[in-house]
Write an enzyme that holds these catalytic residues in place. Sequence first.
Site, short mmCIF file in Angstrom:
data_model
loop_
_atom_site.label_atom_id
_atom_site.label_comp_id
_atom_site.label_asym_id
_atom_site.label_seq_id
_atom_site.Cartn_x
_atom_site.Cartn_y
_atom_site.Cartn_z
NE ARG A 52 -2.61 0.87 3.57
CZ ARG A 52 -3.31 0.53 4.65
NH1 ARG A 52 -4.53 0.05 4.53
NH2 ARG A 52 -2.79 0.67 5.86
CE LYS B 176 -2.82 4.37 7.33
NZ LYS B 176 -4.27 4.47 7.55
CD GLU C 28 -12.02 5.63 4.25
OE1 GLU C 28 -11.59 4.91 5.16
OE2 GLU C 28 -11.34 5.92 3.26
C1 PLP Z 1 -5.41 3.62 7.79
C2 PLP Z 1 -6.79 3.89 7.37
C3 PLP Z 1 -7.81 2.92 7.48
C4 PLP Z 1 -7.60 1.59 8.13
O1 PLP Z 1 -6.71 0.78 7.44
P1 PLP Z 1 -6.04 -0.47 8.15
O2 PLP Z 1 -5.08 -0.98 7.13
O3 PLP Z 1 -7.11 -1.44 8.45
O4 PLP Z 1 -5.39 0.04 9.39
C5 PLP Z 1 -9.07 3.25 6.99
N1 PLP Z 1 -9.33 4.46 6.46
C6 PLP Z 1 -8.38 5.42 6.35
C7 PLP Z 1 -8.74 6.72 5.75
C8 PLP Z 1 -7.09 5.16 6.79
O5 PLP Z 1 -6.16 6.11 6.69
#
Ligand code: PLP
Length: 341
Positions: free
Chosen positions: A82, A184, A220
């Site tokens: 990722r 991210k 989300e």
């Molecule tokens: C990090 C994150 C998540 C959760 O991802 P994981 O890999 O399960 O920790 C969900 N939404 C956003 C916007 C994130 O930055």
Amino acid sequence: MEKKNIDWTNLGFGYIATDKRFVSNFKDGAWDEGVLTEDSNVTINECAGVLQYAQTVFEGLKAYTTEDGHIVTFRPDLNGERMEQSAKRLEMPVFPRERFVEAVLQVVKANAAYVPPYGTGATLYIRPYMFGSNPVIGVKPADEYQFRIFTTPVGPYFKGGVKPLTIRVSDFDRAAPHGTGHIKAGLNYAMSLHAIVDAHQQGFDENMYLDAATRTYVEETGGANFLFVTKDNKVVTPKSSSILPSITRRSLVYVAKEYLGLEVEEREIALEEVKDFAECGLCGTAAVISPVGKIVDHGKEICLPGGMEKMGPITQKLYDTLTGIQMGRLEAPKGWIYVVE
Ligand SMILES: *Cc1c(COP(=O)(O)O)cnc(C)c1O
């Protein structure tokens, strides 16, 4: 190995410096070997790309002590993959996923004394990140970068028991179509700060963001993906190109199908149909799943009957199964658990 003298069960989610962190620099088109260092400070030029134009991406994962006393991490290869995607989208050099995993294992091992013991509910949070480090004043990608990983022990997420969250449908947007919602990057969080401060002032725990183009579909929250359960026990999770592909959510989908024999649908979910669901949870590394009890849409309350007082029954099963896998109480799918020592 002697553990540090820390009150593990009363830890919160805050930064505590540990002994070692990993640092690698990208210069003249290549990453150097990288080292573990005791220096927790970063020294960069006042005009560094990250400071002027927010050229930075990050990851988050955890190390745990399993029931039989091993230190492990959970699917770090997916974090590495990722981060490659995140870096590409912001025109940053890729720190190869194999090196990423190697560095994660190395830094956890070097801080083994800070990995909380089994049964405390606490974990060692691991934060890999990368940023443009040389001076950039005309808008363009930096030429030099730093990749770092630090760790910090964090307490149990549900201290004092699980309290289902109350969230609101936000009037702010998190991610544009064809934007950066799927990577991210710190920039996605900077722009969410106003929305979360405002939500807290209004008495809500979190924001539910809708798709920015039509404000019809559920996306989300600021930092976690949604997972819903229908009244006939089907697991449903939103599909969109602007949500962050949560590793926890993807793992829970697998667990739902392969361990619990549940039907799973990944599809667009209209806000309109949320009132018909039985359970709702937020998935991410921090909590695995936090149950949502109530969603407020401009004064209109949507109550999730399965999870008003505690975790709904399916959410609980998903939570118990995934944490069982992580803590070594249940057999993990091949390749999910990386043993540090
Ligand atoms: C990090 C994150 C998540 C959760 O991802 P994981 O890999 O399960 O920790 C969900 N939404 C956003 C916007 C994130 O930055």
